[in-house]
Design a protein around this motif. Structure first.
Motif, PDB file in Angstrom:
ATOM      1  N   MET A  31       0.814  -1.183   0.000  1.00 25.25           N
ATOM      2  CA  MET A  31       0.000   0.000   0.000  1.00 25.25           C
ATOM      3  C   MET A  31       0.865   1.258   0.000  1.00 25.25           C
ATOM      4  O   MET A  31       0.522   2.245  -0.624  1.00 25.25           O
ATOM      5  N   LYS A  32       1.987   1.180   0.703  1.00 23.23           N
ATOM      6  CA  LYS A  32       2.902   2.310   0.781  1.00 23.23           C
ATOM      7  C   LYS A  32       3.504   2.603  -0.594  1.00 23.23           C
ATOM      8  O   LYS A  32       3.662   3.769  -0.966  1.00 23.23           O
ATOM      9  N   LYS A  33       3.802   1.556  -1.362  1.00 17.67           N
ATOM     10  CA  LYS A  33       4.370   1.736  -2.702  1.00 17.67           C
ATOM     11  C   LYS A  33       3.366   2.422  -3.624  1.00 17.67           C
ATOM     12  O   LYS A  33       3.745   3.260  -4.446  1.00 17.67           O
ATOM     13  N   LEU A  34       2.105   2.072  -3.487  1.00 17.96           N
ATOM     14  CA  LEU A  34       1.059   2.695  -4.301  1.00 17.96           C
ATOM     15  C   LEU A  34       0.942   4.183  -3.973  1.00 17.96           C
ATOM     16  O   LEU A  34       0.771   5.010  -4.877  1.00 17.96           O
ATOM     17  N   LEU A  35       1.057   4.531  -2.706  1.00 16.79           N
ATOM     18  CA  LEU A  35       1.019   5.928  -2.296  1.00 16.79           C
ATOM     19  C   LEU A  35       2.186   6.701  -2.912  1.00 16.79           C
ATOM     20  O   LEU A  35       2.003   7.792  -3.457  1.00 16.79           O
ATOM     21  N   PHE A  36       3.390   6.127  -2.860  1.00 17.03           N
ATOM     22  CA  PHE A  36       4.549   6.785  -3.440  1.00 17.03           C
ATOM     23  C   PHE A  36       4.424   6.906  -4.957  1.00 17.03           C
ATOM     24  O   PHE A  36       4.834   7.909  -5.541  1.00 17.03           O
ATOM     25  N   LEU A  37       3.843   5.914  -5.594  1.00 16.93           N
ATOM     26  CA  LEU A  37       3.616   5.987  -7.033  1.00 16.93           C
ATOM     27  C   LEU A  37       2.663   7.127  -7.366  1.00 16.93           C
ATOM     28  O   LEU A  37       2.916   7.920  -8.281  1.00 16.93           O
ATOM     29  N   ALA A  38       1.575   7.229  -6.632  1.00 25.04           N
ATOM     30  CA  ALA A  38       0.599   8.296  -6.861  1.00 25.04           C
ATOM     31  C   ALA A  38       1.222   9.669  -6.628  1.00 25.04           C
ATOM     32  O   ALA A  38       1.011  10.600  -7.419  1.00 25.04           O
ATOM     33  N   ILE A  39       1.999   9.805  -5.583  1.00 20.91           N
ATOM     34  CA  ILE A  39       2.671  11.074  -5.306  1.00 20.91           C
ATOM     35  C   ILE A  39       3.640  11.410  -6.434  1.00 20.91           C
ATOM     36  O   ILE A  39       3.710  12.564  -6.891  1.00 20.91           O
ATOM     37  N   GLY A  40       4.367  10.430  -6.925  1.00 20.45           N
ATOM     38  CA  GLY A  40       5.298  10.652  -8.027  1.00 20.45           C
ATOM     39  C   GLY A  40       4.600  11.085  -9.300  1.00 20.45           C
ATOM     40  O   GLY A  40       5.081  11.962 -10.021  1.00 20.45           O
ATOM     41  N   VAL A  41       3.460  10.486  -9.585  1.00 17.15           N
ATOM     42  CA  VAL A  41       2.694  10.864 -10.776  1.00 17.15           C
ATOM     43  C   VAL A  41       2.212  12.304 -10.656  1.00 17.15           C
ATOM     44  O   VAL A  41       2.317  13.086 -11.606  1.00 17.15           O
ATOM     45  N   VAL A  42       1.696  12.661  -9.499  1.00 16.32           N
ATOM     46  CA  VAL A  42       1.206  14.032  -9.291  1.00 16.32           C
ATOM     47  C   VAL A  42       2.351  15.032  -9.439  1.00 16.32           C
ATOM     48  O   VAL A  42       2.212  16.060 -10.108  1.00 16.32           O
ATOM     49  N   ILE A  43       3.482  14.745  -8.851  1.00 14.19           N
ATOM     50  CA  ILE A  43       4.636  15.643  -8.959  1.00 14.19           C
ATOM     51  C   ILE A  43       5.096  15.736 -10.413  1.00 14.19           C
ATOM     52  O   ILE A  43       5.429  16.820 -10.906  1.00 14.19           O
ATOM     53  N   GLY A  44       5.121  14.607 -11.126  1.00 10.97           N
ATOM     54  CA  GLY A  44       5.528  14.610 -12.528  1.00 10.97           C
ATOM     55  C   GLY A  44       4.606  15.429 -13.406  1.00 10.97           C
ATOM     56  O   GLY A  44       5.055  16.192 -14.268  1.00 10.97           O
ATOM     57  N   VAL A  45       3.305  15.309 -13.187  1.00 12.42           N
ATOM     58  CA  VAL A  45       2.338  16.095 -13.969  1.00 12.42           C
ATOM     59  C   VAL A  45       2.506  17.580 -13.659  1.00 12.42           C
ATOM     60  O   VAL A  45       2.517  18.413 -14.570  1.00 12.42           O
ATOM     61  N   PHE A  46       2.645  17.908 -12.395  1.00 13.89           N
ATOM     62  CA  PHE A  46       2.832  19.302 -12.004  1.00 13.89           C
ATOM     63  C   PHE A  46       4.100  19.873 -12.631  1.00 13.89           C
ATOM     64  O   PHE A  46       4.094  20.978 -13.178  1.00 13.89           O
ATOM     65  N   ALA A  47       5.188  19.122 -12.579  1.00 10.44           N
ATOM     66  CA  ALA A  47       6.448  19.594 -13.150  1.00 10.44           C
ATOM     67  C   ALA A  47       6.336  19.768 -14.665  1.00 10.44           C
ATOM     68  O   ALA A  47       6.831  20.756 -15.222  1.00 10.44           O
ATOM     69  N   ALA A  48       5.682  18.817 -15.337  1.00  9.48           N
ATOM     70  CA  ALA A  48       5.527  18.925 -16.783  1.00  9.48           C
ATOM     71  C   ALA A  48       4.708  20.154 -17.154  1.00  9.48           C
ATOM     72  O   ALA A  48       5.017  20.843 -18.138  1.00  9.48           O
ATOM     73  N   ARG A  49       3.685  20.450 -16.388  1.00 12.14           N
ATOM     74  CA  ARG A  49       2.866  21.647 -16.657  1.00 12.14           C
ATOM     75  C   ARG A  49       3.688  22.920 -16.479  1.00 12.14           C
ATOM     76  O   ARG A  49       3.574  23.857 -17.256  1.00 12.14           O
TER      77      ARG A  49
END
Length: 59
Positions: free
Chosen positions: A1-19
């Motif tokens: 479950m912890k890995k899924l949380l880190f994956l979701a956080i990474g995706v959000v950060i990646g989208v924000f950075a790309a924008r």
């Protein structure tokens, strides 16, 4: 479950950075280049897969 949380956080950060990167002219050019290269790669993989599939089927 912890890995899924880190994956979701990474995706959000990646989208924000790309924008944020896309807002600049250089950033937009960079992302367009990345997009073009990734499309070339996926097209090459798809073509190779289809060629091998035809070869194995004897077509």
């Amino acid at each position: 479950m912890k890995k899924l949380l880190f994956l979701a956080i990474g995706v959000v950060i990646g989208v924000f950075a790309a924008r944020r990167i896309e807002e600049t002219e250089k950033g937009k050019a960079f992302l367009d280049n990345v997009d073009a290269r990734s499309r070339e790669f996926t097209d090459a993989v798809k073509d190779g897969y289809q060629a091998r599939d035809r070869e194995l089927r004897g077509e």
